[in-house]
Design a protein around this motif. Structure first.
Motif, mmCIF file in Angstrom:
data_model
loop_
_atom_site.group_PDB
_atom_site.id
_atom_site.type_symbol
_atom_site.label_atom_id
_atom_site.label_comp_id
_atom_site.label_asym_id
_atom_site.label_seq_id
_atom_site.Cartn_x
_atom_site.Cartn_y
_atom_site.Cartn_z
ATOM 1 N N ILE A 248 0.846 -1.208 0.000
ATOM 2 C CA ILE A 248 0.000 0.000 0.000
ATOM 3 C C ILE A 248 0.877 1.253 0.000
ATOM 4 C CG2 ILE A 248 -1.662 1.368 1.347
ATOM 5 C CD1 ILE A 248 -3.013 -1.254 2.204
ATOM 6 N N ARG A 249 1.972 1.214 0.781
ATOM 7 C CA ARG A 249 2.893 2.370 0.797
ATOM 8 C C ARG A 249 3.469 2.612 -0.608
ATOM 9 N NH1 ARG A 249 4.474 0.494 5.749
ATOM 10 N NH2 ARG A 249 6.223 -0.677 4.900
ATOM 11 N N ASN B 240 -10.391 17.397 -17.862
ATOM 12 C CA ASN B 240 -11.242 17.258 -16.667
ATOM 13 C C ASN B 240 -10.404 17.350 -15.393
ATOM 14 O OD1 ASN B 240 -13.808 17.003 -15.584
ATOM 15 N ND2 ASN B 240 -13.793 14.766 -15.563
ATOM 16 N N ARG B 241 -9.352 18.184 -15.443
ATOM 17 C CA ARG B 241 -8.327 18.232 -14.404
ATOM 18 C C ARG B 241 -8.875 18.454 -12.992
ATOM 19 N NH1 ARG B 241 -5.406 22.562 -12.642
ATOM 20 N NH2 ARG B 241 -3.446 22.067 -11.559
ATOM 21 N N SER B 242 -9.700 19.476 -12.791
ATOM 22 C CA SER B 242 -10.104 19.784 -11.412
ATOM 23 C C SER B 242 -11.018 18.698 -10.848
ATOM 24 C CB SER B 242 -10.746 21.170 -11.329
ATOM 25 O OG SER B 242 -11.918 21.199 -12.106
ATOM 26 N N ASN B 243 -11.922 18.158 -11.685
ATOM 27 C CA ASN B 243 -12.769 17.056 -11.196
ATOM 28 C C ASN B 243 -11.945 15.815 -10.891
ATOM 29 O OD1 ASN B 243 -15.405 18.219 -11.257
ATOM 30 N ND2 ASN B 243 -15.361 18.103 -13.478
ATOM 31 N N LEU B 244 -10.961 15.560 -11.745
ATOM 32 C CA LEU B 244 -10.120 14.387 -11.529
ATOM 33 C C LEU B 244 -9.302 14.535 -10.248
ATOM 34 C CD1 LEU B 244 -8.895 11.685 -12.401
ATOM 35 C CD2 LEU B 244 -7.288 12.954 -13.842
ATOM 36 N N LEU B 245 -8.745 15.731 -10.022
ATOM 37 C CA LEU B 245 -7.959 15.949 -8.800
ATOM 38 C C LEU B 245 -8.830 15.796 -7.553
ATOM 39 C CD1 LEU B 245 -5.589 18.884 -9.887
ATOM 40 C CD2 LEU B 245 -4.910 16.523 -9.332
ATOM 41 N N ALA B 246 -10.079 16.289 -7.641
ATOM 42 C CA ALA B 246 -10.999 16.121 -6.509
ATOM 43 C C ALA B 246 -11.291 14.637 -6.287
ATOM 44 C CB ALA B 246 -12.301 16.872 -6.765
ATOM 45 N N ALA B 247 -11.452 13.896 -7.381
ATOM 46 C CA ALA B 247 -11.726 12.461 -7.273
ATOM 47 C C ALA B 247 -10.528 11.727 -6.667
ATOM 48 C CB ALA B 247 -12.072 11.888 -8.642
ATOM 49 N N ILE B 248 -9.324 12.115 -7.071
ATOM 50 C CA ILE B 248 -8.116 11.487 -6.510
ATOM 51 C C ILE B 248 -8.025 11.763 -5.005
ATOM 52 C CG2 ILE B 248 -5.566 11.496 -6.505
ATOM 53 C CD1 ILE B 248 -5.646 11.884 -9.543
ATOM 54 N N ARG B 249 -8.348 13.007 -4.609
ATOM 55 C CA ARG B 249 -8.333 13.347 -3.171
ATOM 56 C C ARG B 249 -9.314 12.456 -2.403
ATOM 57 N NH1 ARG B 249 -7.795 18.620 -4.848
ATOM 58 N NH2 ARG B 249 -10.026 18.993 -4.764
ATOM 59 N N ALA B 250 -10.534 12.330 -2.931
ATOM 60 C CA ALA B 250 -11.553 11.485 -2.274
ATOM 61 C C ALA B 250 -11.059 10.040 -2.203
ATOM 62 C CB ALA B 250 -12.869 11.548 -3.037
ATOM 63 N N TYR B 251 -10.437 9.601 -3.288
ATOM 64 C CA TYR B 251 -9.933 8.226 -3.353
ATOM 65 C C TYR B 251 -8.855 7.983 -2.290
ATOM 66 C CZ TYR B 251 -7.664 4.020 -4.792
ATOM 67 O OH TYR B 251 -7.137 2.774 -4.785
ATOM 68 N N LYS B 252 -7.932 8.929 -2.167
ATOM 69 C CA LYS B 252 -6.840 8.752 -1.206
ATOM 70 C C LYS B 252 -7.378 8.684 0.230
ATOM 71 C CE LYS B 252 -2.847 10.997 -2.182
ATOM 72 N NZ LYS B 252 -1.995 12.127 -2.697
ATOM 73 N N ASN B 253 -8.431 9.455 0.496
ATOM 74 C CA ASN B 253 -9.062 9.364 1.827
ATOM 75 C C ASN B 253 -9.627 7.967 2.055
ATOM 76 O OD1 ASN B 253 -8.541 11.941 2.684
ATOM 77 N ND2 ASN B 253 -10.452 12.790 1.879
ATOM 78 N N LEU B 255 -8.694 5.178 0.674
ATOM 79 C CA LEU B 255 -7.612 4.202 0.838
ATOM 80 C C LEU B 255 -6.960 4.344 2.212
ATOM 81 C CD1 LEU B 255 -6.015 1.925 -0.480
ATOM 82 C CD2 LEU B 255 -4.491 3.644 -1.477
ATOM 83 N N ASP B 256 -6.812 5.614 2.673
ATOM 84 C CA ASP B 256 -6.237 5.852 4.003
ATOM 85 C C ASP B 256 -7.045 5.156 5.097
ATOM 86 O OD1 ASP B 256 -4.153 7.311 3.039
ATOM 87 O OD2 ASP B 256 -5.032 9.276 3.473
ATOM 88 N N TYR B 257 -8.374 5.229 4.969
ATOM 89 C CA TYR B 257 -9.271 4.549 5.909
ATOM 90 C C TYR B 257 -8.947 3.066 6.012
ATOM 91 C CZ TYR B 257 -13.183 7.550 7.316
ATOM 92 O OH TYR B 257 -13.965 8.483 7.921
ATOM 93 N N LEU B 258 -8.906 2.429 4.821
ATOM 94 C CA LEU B 258 -8.649 0.985 4.798
ATOM 95 C C LEU B 258 -7.271 0.684 5.386
ATOM 96 C CD1 LEU B 258 -10.041 0.091 1.238
ATOM 97 C CD2 LEU B 258 -11.120 -0.353 3.443
ATOM 98 N N GLU B 259 -6.288 1.481 4.990
ATOM 99 C CA GLU B 259 -4.923 1.274 5.483
ATOM 100 C C GLU B 259 -4.874 1.391 7.007
ATOM 101 O OE1 GLU B 259 -2.151 4.386 4.593
ATOM 102 O OE2 GLU B 259 -0.447 3.017 4.437
ATOM 103 N N GLN B 260 -5.607 2.382 7.515
ATOM 104 C CA GLN B 260 -5.638 2.615 8.956
ATOM 105 C C GLN B 260 -6.172 1.383 9.706
ATOM 106 O OE1 GLN B 260 -4.210 5.259 9.861
ATOM 107 N NE2 GLN B 260 -4.488 4.967 12.063
#
Lengths: 285, 285
Positions: A248-249, B240-253, B255-260
């Motif tokens: 994951i990292r 679609n840069r700004s929507n994609l960046l927002a989607a990546i941010r949501a995605y990383k959150n 993934l962080d949850y699962l990792e945690q």
């Protein structure tokens, strides 16, 4: 395809996708299969499906077997019952099908002298006594992970059987196996599940509804493993935790790279990265 | 399936997967298709495949058409040539097939009074004049994104055609469309490409080799869109840069949850998350 000559008595503990498929193919080869199910209900269903000649919930039938496959979930392989341990004949070759190898070997090398760590990689989406099918292992990797204490004759027995099923025999170290499946098999489950979550956490109802209507084959494929069996996902994470966390990292670093290029509007570099991805994938597929 | 009654002259600029498939189906309905390719070589190949009755690299043939589809890559839709703009008859209904809508509409509402923003969602993995096939749009979403200045009669023309192809007509706002495809279509490309990279950046040769040998259907499916056309990936990100960046941010959150949960060995919570993923995916697929 290699055909085992002598027919033998083979025990299979657990008649789900992997166990049931083993039972069907080995039965067809002329072997006598002794199948064990956990519940009486499953035994009835397995008999209907003729998964094995002898089917029971009673582990005692295993005393007739010279080879036994433990086609059980990882958690049960890591915490075998005393009844199971006691039912295994000392001379029988015993193997498993678990998707992690080091923790399972640590448990089993102390339990059974002729234990062979196996991981036949043949899909895990279906489950239960109805999942078994012929030729499941054909052209699929069958990984074994012998260690210093491994009995070579027992290893040969498993090799013959796996080749008779048409599987691709791959011999490697348990540690390396667990790292590799952490990357290519366990990591995908969690990055795929995170994709599903990132769409479902969306609070704007009209957007969520539209997204659900527009989700096409790309979304379907990318989320398939993330929408799989939750118990299996947890078992993978629990048994292969440190390799999975390392994967994951590494994954987050890779995603950060791509995100950075998009943020910086570095389209040349982004294109390079996507070209590398395309070429790299060809080596895997 | 709705069948358009009158046969008309339809121009299709670009005869790749989408353009070629439109040409084949609409030709079969009795319409006369005027197909444009960029290169002479592609025109020859398209003629061999009988994609249209009239095929040329000369945009002048479009003067005969009452409906014109611009089946071009996003970058060409965002930066149309003067030759293309001048070749479009003022009375013709013009539509596109781009996977982003707001930026394309900003360009085209100033260029053509009867422009309809369309996004037929029918796969993008194949490309070129050989990719076109019959029934590509059958049961696939055909999204249109009318705005205040949209000509309603023109919208009806595109609706009739899309329904005649068996497509699922979906009308929404350009902004909402772009957000939704950012999540379910563009985001998967980058999270999938990052998965490929995280395996290939592995420095241990034996591990990389083993991973390549073990990669199975799960890895294959999860990496499919990430190993797709690099130009298309960059075009999505750029448009679609700004929507994609927002989607990546949501995605990383997510993934962080699962990792945690994995870090904290919170297997109960991890199982809950994987169960939610499973149920949520069912709503999308």
């Amino acid at each position: 395809m290699f055909q085992a000559k002598a027919t033998i008595n083979i025990g299979i503990v657990g008649l789900g996708l992997i166990g049931g498929s083993l039972a069907l193919d080995l039965q067809k080869q002329g072997h006598t299969i002794y199948g064990i199910t956990h519940r009486e209900e499953s035994a009835v269903a397995a008999k209907k499906k003729k998964l094995a000649q002898v089917i029971s919930t009673d582990l005692q039938i295993l005393k007739n077997c010279s080879v036994i496959f433990l086609a059980l979930p990882i958690t049960k392989l890591l915490n075998p019952t005393t009844a199971l341990i006691n039912a295994l004949p000392k001379n029988a070759v015993v193997s498993d099908v678990g998707s992690v190898k080091q923790p399972i070997l640590e448990v089993w090398e102390k339990i059974h002298p002729k234990f062979i760590g196996s991981h036949p990689m043949a899909g895990t989406n279906q489950a239960g006594v109805d999942a078994g099918k012929h030729n499941l292992f054909l052209n699929k990797p069958w990984v074994v992970t012998p260690i210093d204490s491994t009995d070579n004759a027992a290893l040969e027995v498993i090799k013959k059987i796996s080749l008779s099923l048409g599987a691709k025999w791959i011999q490697t170290e348990p540690k390396l196996h667990d790292k590799a499946v952490g990357l290519i098999s366990h990591l995908p489950v969690f990055i795929s599940a995170a994709l599903i979550h990132s769409t479902s956490r969306e609070k704007e109802y009209s957007l969520l509804e539209l997204a659900q209507n527009l989700a096409s084959s790309g979304f379907k494929d990318t989320t398939r493993v993330g929408g799989g069996n939750p118990e299996l996902g947890v078992a993978m994470a629990e048994a292969n935790r440190s390799n999975l966390l390392a994967a994951i990292r590494a994954y987050k670093n890779s995603l950060d790279y791509l995100e950075q290029h998009i943020k910086e509007k570095d389209w040349t570099q982004l294109k390079n990265e996507l070209e590398t991805a395309k070429h790299t994938r060809d080596k895997f597929i």
